[in-house]
Scaffold this active site. Structure first.
Site, PDB file in Angstrom:
ATOM      1  N   LYS A 149       0.836  -1.180   0.000  1.00  0.00           N
ATOM      2  CA  LYS A 149       0.000   0.000   0.000  1.00  0.00           C
ATOM      3  C   LYS A 149       0.880   1.241   0.000  1.00  0.00           C
ATOM      4  CE  LYS A 149      -1.534   1.500   3.932  1.00  0.00           C
ATOM      5  NZ  LYS A 149      -1.541   1.854   5.368  1.00  0.00           N
ATOM      6  N   ASP A 168      -2.468  -6.269   2.251  1.00  0.00           N
ATOM      7  CA  ASP A 168      -3.054  -5.573   3.387  1.00  0.00           C
ATOM      8  C   ASP A 168      -2.547  -6.386   4.560  1.00  0.00           C
ATOM      9  OD1 ASP A 168      -4.679  -4.958   5.616  1.00  0.00           O
ATOM     10  OD2 ASP A 168      -6.087  -4.017   4.241  1.00  0.00           O
ATOM     11  N   HIS A 169      -1.538  -5.889   5.250  1.00  0.00           N
ATOM     12  CA  HIS A 169      -0.843  -6.783   6.177  1.00  0.00           C
ATOM     13  C   HIS A 169      -1.729  -7.257   7.326  1.00  0.00           C
ATOM     14  CE1 HIS A 169      -0.056  -3.217   8.683  1.00  0.00           C
ATOM     15  NE2 HIS A 169       0.236  -4.044   9.656  1.00  0.00           N
ATOM     16  N   GLU A 191      -3.998   3.332  18.022  1.00  0.00           N
ATOM     17  CA  GLU A 191      -2.530   3.325  18.084  1.00  0.00           C
ATOM     18  C   GLU A 191      -2.083   4.424  19.038  1.00  0.00           C
ATOM     19  OE1 GLU A 191      -0.359   2.216  14.265  1.00  0.00           O
ATOM     20  OE2 GLU A 191      -1.925   3.583  13.587  1.00  0.00           O
ATOM     21  N   ASP A 245      -5.048   5.774   5.399  1.00  0.00           N
ATOM     22  CA  ASP A 245      -3.980   4.973   6.004  1.00  0.00           C
ATOM     23  C   ASP A 245      -4.528   3.699   6.649  1.00  0.00           C
ATOM     24  OD1 ASP A 245      -1.264   4.563   6.790  1.00  0.00           O
ATOM     25  OD2 ASP A 245      -1.805   5.141   8.826  1.00  0.00           O
ATOM     26  N   HIS A 274      -7.118  -1.618   6.235  1.00  0.00           N
ATOM     27  CA  HIS A 274      -7.176  -2.535   7.379  1.00  0.00           C
ATOM     28  C   HIS A 274      -8.568  -2.603   8.008  1.00  0.00           C
ATOM     29  CE1 HIS A 274      -3.003  -2.179   6.679  1.00  0.00           C
ATOM     30  NE2 HIS A 274      -2.731  -1.203   7.517  1.00  0.00           N
TER      31      HIS A 274
HETATM   32  C1  BG6 Z   1       0.236   0.699   8.405  1.00  0.00           C
HETATM   33  C2  BG6 Z   1       0.005   2.174   8.524  1.00  0.00           C
HETATM   34  O1  BG6 Z   1      -0.418   0.183   7.275  1.00  0.00           O
HETATM   35  O2  BG6 Z   1      -0.264   0.047   9.557  1.00  0.00           O
HETATM   36  C3  BG6 Z   1       0.629   2.724   9.783  1.00  0.00           C
HETATM   37  O3  BG6 Z   1       0.524   2.842   7.392  1.00  0.00           O
HETATM   38  C4  BG6 Z   1       0.171   1.947  10.985  1.00  0.00           C
HETATM   39  O4  BG6 Z   1       0.312   4.104   9.942  1.00  0.00           O
HETATM   40  C5  BG6 Z   1       0.358   0.459  10.753  1.00  0.00           C
HETATM   41  O5  BG6 Z   1       0.915   2.388  12.110  1.00  0.00           O
HETATM   42  C6  BG6 Z   1      -0.247  -0.357  11.882  1.00  0.00           C
HETATM   43  O6  BG6 Z   1       0.125  -1.692  11.755  1.00  0.00           O
HETATM   44  P1  BG6 Z   1       0.188  -2.646  13.009  1.00  0.00           P
HETATM   45  O7  BG6 Z   1       0.522  -3.978  12.414  1.00  0.00           O
HETATM   46  O8  BG6 Z   1       1.224  -2.111  13.918  1.00  0.00           O
HETATM   47  O9  BG6 Z   1      -1.178  -2.601  13.617  1.00  0.00           O
END
Ligand code: BG6
Length: 502
Positions: A165, A194-195, A233, A252, A257
Site C-alpha cells: 500500500k 493488506d498486512h 494506536e 492509512d 485494514h
Molecule cells: C500501516 C500504517 O499500514 O499500519 C501505519 O501505514 C500503521 O500508519 C500500521 O501504524 C499499523 O500496523 P500494526 O501492524 O502495527 O497494527
C-alpha cells in the site's frame, strides 16, 4: 516445564508446502519496510526452513551501496527487529545469494543489470526463472517499474507481483494502477498487501466463525445489537509526514485494514477456503456498505498531550506537517451493511493515532436477555453479552457473560471467558509478513486484496471524503493520549449506546 514439542496444540503448525525455487526482488530495498518488516520476516522463514532451498534475494533501490554493505545493514536490522534468536547459519542460508542493485529505474541500465543478475542467479542458485517482485515503492515510480517488469518477463518459470500500500489515492488512481498492471500481468499473478490479513488473529476470525457451529446461528441482526471495531494506536506519525499528510487516517487505516476487518466480520461463509471463494464473499460485504452521511462520520486531529506518561507534540507541530494542516489523525463512523444478515445493525468503527494505547479489537455486542428474572441487580448492571476478538495486543478471544456472585441472593456480575493465544499455544506469533511473503511464493492469494475489493474500498472512501472539502472542523480537537474527539462519543450516544470501556 513442558517443552514446546509436548504441547499437542502445536502439532501441524509447521506443516506447509515449500514454495518452488525462486528469486525474490525487493524494490524499495533501502526503505523502512524492508528493514523493519521484510528482512526480519524472511529471516524467520529461513530460521524455520520454510523457504525453498534454491532461493535468492535481490534488493533494488536508489541508494548507492555494495552487496556487502546492504547485507551488513540488513543483518543489523534482523538482529534489531527480528522475533527469533539470531543464528549465523540461518542468516547465511538466507543471504548466500543476496545481491543489491542501485538504480532508480529511469533508464534501461537498471533494467539490464537486474535482468543480468537474475539470469546469473538462475544459473548459480537454480531459481529456474521463477520471480517474486516485491514493490515497496512510492506510487509515482510504480508505472515505470511495472512496465519494465512486464516488458522483461522471463521466458521461463512464473512471475508474481507483491504490491504494498498505498494502492492509489482514490478510485481513479487505483483504477489507473490496476490498468497499468493488467497490461502485463493477470490477476492471479498480483498480490496486493493488506498486512492485517496476514495477522494470525484476523485469520482466527475466520476460524472462529466457520470452524465452530455455535456462532453462525447468532451471527446476524436477530441476535447482534451492534458491532464495534477499534484500531487504536498510541504512536504518532513516526517521521512519515510526507506520506501521512496526503493519506490521513481514512486512507492509512480505514480504506484498507479497517474495511478488511469489517468484511471478515460480516461476510457470509465461503463455500471453501480458496482465494476466489473467500474474496467473493468479502467483496459482497464491501459492495453492501451504505455510504454514511456526514453526521455519521467524525474526524479528529490530535493536539499536544501525554501518551503513556510522556509529553508529545500535537500533529501540526510534527516535523514536515503543515502548521495549519487539516489532515485527520482520527476517524469514527457508523456504517451499515445493507443485506439480509445485517440490515439495521450498526457497525461503529474508530481508528486513530496518539490514542492512549495500542489496541485493535472487534466487539460483537449481542442483544440483551429479553427478561432477566432477577430482582437484585449488580453494581455494574446486567450487561449484554459481548464477544471480543482481540486482534492485538493480548491476542485472543473473550466472551463477556453474566455470572452469579457467590453468596446469598442473586447478584450478577459480568465475567470473561477467555482464550489467550500466548497461554494456549505457547509459541510466538508469526509476523504478518512471514505468512504473506510465503503465501505469495506459493501462489495463494487468499489473504491478499483483489482488484474489485480495492475499488469498492475506494468508492466508499471517495464518497465519505467528498463533503470534507466543504467543511473545516476546528483542529486539533482531541488531546494526544485521549480517546478521540467528544463528537465521536456523541455518535453513539445519539443511538443510546457508548464506546466500550477502555
Ligand atoms: C500501516 C500504517 O499500514 O499500519 C501505519 O501505514 C500503521 O500508519 C500500521 O501504524 C499499523 O500496523 P500494526 O501492524 O502495527 O497494527
Amino acid at each position: 516445564m513442558a517443552t514446546l514439542q509436548e504441547n499437542p496444540l502445536l502439532e501441524g503448525l509447521q506443516l506447509r508446502r515449500t514454495p518452488d525455487p525462486c528469486a525474490l526482488v525487493i524494490f524499495g530495498a533501502s526503505g523502512d519496510l524492508t528493514k523493519k518488516k521484510l528482512f526480519p520476516a524472511l529471516y524467520s522463514l529461513a530460521f524455520r526452513r520454510l523457504l525453498p532451498d534454491k532461493f535468492a534475494i535481490v534488493g533494488v533501490a536508489r541508494t548507492t551501496e555494495s552487496d556487502e554493505e546492504f547485507k551488513a545493514r540488513m543483518k543489523e536490522a534482523v538482529q534489531q527487529h527480528g522475533r527469533d534468536e539470531f543464528r549465523e547459519e540461518a542468516w547465511d542460508a538466507l543471504t548466500d545469494g543476496l545481491r543489491y542493485i542501485a538504480t532508480d529505474f529511469a533508464d534501461e541500465r537498471g533494467e539490464d543489470e537486474l535482468a543480468q543478475t537474475l539470469a546469473e542467479l538462475d544459473e548459480e542458485r537454480g531459481t529456474g526463472g521463477n520471480r517474486v517482485y516485491y514493490l515497496a515503492i512510492p506510487p509515482s515510480v510504480f508505472p515505470t517499474v511495472v512496465d519494465a517488469l512486464g516488458r522483461r518477463r522471463s521466458a521461463e518459470g512464473w512471475t508474481r507481483l507483491i504490491i504494498e500500500k498505498p494502492f492509489g489515492h482514490d478510485l481513479e488512481s487505483a483504477r489507473a494502477l490496476n490498468a497499468e498492471i493488467q497490461k502485463h500481468f493477470t490477476e492471479e499473478e498480483v498480490f496486493r498487501i493488506d498486512h492485517y490479513l496476514g495477522k494470525e488473529t484476523v485469520q482466527n476470525m475466520l476460524a472462529l466463525r466457520f470452524a465452530n457451529g455455535i456462532f453462525e446461528p447468532i451471527w446476524n441482526r436477530q441476535f447482534v445489537d451492534h458491532v464495534q471495531i477499534t484500531v487504536a494506536e498510541s504512536i504518532g506519525i513516526e517521521g512519515r509526514a510526507g506520506y501521512y499528510e496526503q493519506s490521513g487516517a481514512i486512507r492509512d487505516i480505514f480504506q484498507n485494514h479497517l474495511l478488511q476487518l469489517l468484511a471478515i466480520t460480516a461476510m457470509e461463509p465461503p463455500i471453501d477456503f480458496t482465494a476466489d471463494s473467500v474474496r467473493n464473499e468479502k467483496v459482497k460485504v464491501l459492495r453492501a456498505l451504505h455510504t454514511p452521511g456526514p453526521k455519521s462520520v467524525v474526524r479528529g486531529q490530535y493536539g499536544r498531550g501525554f501518551v503513556e506518561g510522556e509529553e508529545v507534540l500535537g500533529y501540526r507541530e510534527e516535523e514536515g506537517v503543515d502548521p495549519r494542516s487539516m489532515t485527520e489523525t482520527y476517524v469514527a463512523a457508523k456504517l451499515y451493511v445493507d443485506n439480509w444478515r445485517w440490515a439495521d445493525t450498526p457497525f461503529y468503527v474508530r481508528m486513530g493515532k496518539r490514542l492512549p494505547r495500542r489496541e485493535t479489537v472487534v466487539a460483537i455486542e449481542f442483544k440483551r436477555a429479553p427478561h432477566p428474572p432477577f430482582e437484585e441487580i449488580s453494581a455494574d448492571g446486567l450487561r449484554p453479552n459481548v464477544l471480543l476478538v482481540h486482534i492485538q495486543p493480548d491476542e485472543g478471544v473473550s466472551l463477556e457473560i453474566g455470572a452469579k456472585v457467590p453468596g446469598q441472593g442473586m447478584t450478577i456480575r459480568t465475567v470473561h471467558m477467555d482464550f489467550l493465544y500466548g497461554g494456549t499455544f505457547r509459541t510466538g506469533m508469526p509476523e504478518a509478513y512471514e505468512r504473506l511473503i510465503l503465501d505469495a511464493m506459493l501462489g495463494d492469494a487468499t489473504l491478499f486484496t483483489r482488484t474489485d475489493e480495492v475499488e469498492e474500498q475506494w468508492k466508499l472512501v471517495d464518497a465519505m471524503v467528498a463533503p470534507w472539502k466543504r467543511d473545516r472542523p476546528s483542529f486539533p480537537n482531541y488531546a494526544a493520549g485521549t480517546w478521540g474527539p467528544p463528537s465521536a462519543d456523541d455518535l453513539l450516544r445519539r443511538d443510546g449506546r457508548s464506546w466500550r470501556h477502555h
